[in-house]
Design a protein around this motif. Sequence first.
Motif, PDB file in Angstrom:
ATOM      1  N   VAL A  82      25.821  68.335 105.544  1.00 54.50           N
ATOM      2  CA  VAL A  82      27.186  68.325 106.040  1.00 54.50           C
ATOM      3  C   VAL A  82      27.169  67.580 107.374  1.00 54.50           C
ATOM      4  O   VAL A  82      26.165  67.593 108.079  1.00 54.50           O
ATOM      5  N   THR A  83      28.277  66.914 107.673  1.00 56.74           N
ATOM      6  CA  THR A  83      28.414  66.280 108.980  1.00 56.74           C
ATOM      7  C   THR A  83      29.237  67.205 109.861  1.00 56.74           C
ATOM      8  O   THR A  83      30.373  67.549 109.533  1.00 56.74           O
ATOM      9  N   GLN A  84      28.623  67.642 110.976  1.00 52.80           N
ATOM     10  CA  GLN A  84      29.307  68.543 111.893  1.00 52.80           C
ATOM     11  C   GLN A  84      30.342  67.789 112.713  1.00 52.80           C
ATOM     12  O   GLN A  84      30.369  66.561 112.739  1.00 52.80           O
ATOM     13  N   ARG A 139      32.136  84.675 109.376  1.00 51.78           N
ATOM     14  CA  ARG A 139      32.831  84.807 110.658  1.00 51.78           C
ATOM     15  C   ARG A 139      31.958  84.352 111.824  1.00 51.78           C
ATOM     16  O   ARG A 139      32.455  83.849 112.824  1.00 51.78           O
ATOM     17  N   LYS A 140      30.659  84.523 111.699  1.00 51.83           N
ATOM     18  CA  LYS A 140      29.741  84.247 112.799  1.00 51.83           C
ATOM     19  C   LYS A 140      29.286  82.795 112.872  1.00 51.83           C
ATOM     20  O   LYS A 140      29.101  82.256 113.959  1.00 51.83           O
ATOM     21  N   ILE A 141      29.071  82.158 111.723  1.00 51.52           N
ATOM     22  CA  ILE A 141      28.427  80.847 111.674  1.00 51.52           C
ATOM     23  C   ILE A 141      29.362  79.728 112.148  1.00 51.52           C
ATOM     24  O   ILE A 141      30.596  79.848 112.043  1.00 51.52           O
ATOM     25  N   VAL A 142      28.772  78.678 112.672  1.00 53.24           N
ATOM     26  CA  VAL A 142      29.509  77.471 113.043  1.00 53.24           C
ATOM     27  C   VAL A 142      30.347  77.034 111.830  1.00 53.24           C
ATOM     28  O   VAL A 142      29.844  77.002 110.707  1.00 53.24           O
ATOM     29  N   THR A 143      31.611  76.721 112.047  1.00 57.20           N
ATOM     30  CA  THR A 143      32.555  76.454 110.960  1.00 57.20           C
ATOM     31  C   THR A 143      32.020  75.471 109.928  1.00 57.20           C
ATOM     32  O   THR A 143      32.077  75.737 108.724  1.00 57.20           O
ATOM     33  N   LYS A 144      31.501  74.339 110.347  1.00 60.37           N
ATOM     34  CA  LYS A 144      31.047  73.314 109.398  1.00 60.37           C
ATOM     35  C   LYS A 144      29.845  73.761 108.577  1.00 60.37           C
ATOM     36  O   LYS A 144      29.553  73.169 107.542  1.00 60.37           O
ATOM     37  N   ARG A 146      29.566  76.751 107.154  1.00 60.70           N
ATOM     38  CA  ARG A 146      29.968  77.737 106.147  1.00 60.70           C
ATOM     39  C   ARG A 146      29.705  77.240 104.734  1.00 60.70           C
ATOM     40  O   ARG A 146      29.445  78.045 103.838  1.00 60.70           O
ATOM     41  N   ILE A 147      29.757  75.942 104.549  1.00 63.65           N
ATOM     42  CA  ILE A 147      29.519  75.360 103.225  1.00 63.65           C
ATOM     43  C   ILE A 147      28.144  75.757 102.689  1.00 63.65           C
ATOM     44  O   ILE A 147      27.962  75.946 101.491  1.00 63.65           O
ATOM     45  N   ARG A 151      27.404  77.426  99.089  1.00 67.19           N
ATOM     46  CA  ARG A 151      26.463  76.827  98.136  1.00 67.19           C
ATOM     47  C   ARG A 151      25.370  77.812  97.741  1.00 67.19           C
ATOM     48  O   ARG A 151      24.965  77.864  96.577  1.00 67.19           O
ATOM     49  N   LEU A 152      24.887  78.605  98.686  1.00 70.70           N
ATOM     50  CA  LEU A 152      23.867  79.604  98.372  1.00 70.70           C
ATOM     51  C   LEU A 152      24.434  80.650  97.417  1.00 70.70           C
ATOM     52  O   LEU A 152      23.799  81.005  96.418  1.00 70.70           O
TER      53      LEU A 152
END
Length: 166
Positions: A82-84, A139-144, A146-147, A151-152
């Motif tokens: 992903v590109t942040q 809720r905790k992880i950097v928005t970008k 979350r993908i 996927r997991l």
Amino acid sequence: MTRKRSAGLLLYRGAGPAGPAIEVLLAHMGGPFWAAKDAGAWTVPKGEYDEDETPEAAARREFEEELGVPPPGGEPIPLGSVTQTGGKEVTVWALAGDLDPERITPGTFAMEWPKGSGRTREFPEIDRVAWFGPDEARRKIVTKQRIFLDRLEELLQRTDGAGAGD
């Protein structure tokens, strides 16, 4: 100019629907900017790499550098890239395993702080790690990033949790 690239390992445990609930290990970013933040301030343990290193090798190296312990054995599962927001490309692998957050010894970085003071201070790259279920992790992880959680979960649903660490 070469685009900055990072690679990381998303450690997970639990077997999903038929077994224990899935949890992922996230790292809270260290340093003064992130100290008072929680939502959106957690990340997959990751770091930058150069052209002469493969992304997977970098992910393993960075896991150990950031957490102070080697990643568990096992075959990582690619979760893509992903590109942040800042333009950095982040590539992540999922890895089944377990880790006691009390065992981490984070690496450090130096920066001028307070900014403009001329004084350099050292800060931990990450200041803590913790296990989170999928909803709290989102809720905790950097928005970008979350993908990678999506996927997991998709991967584990397709395989009914096969290969998940207990």
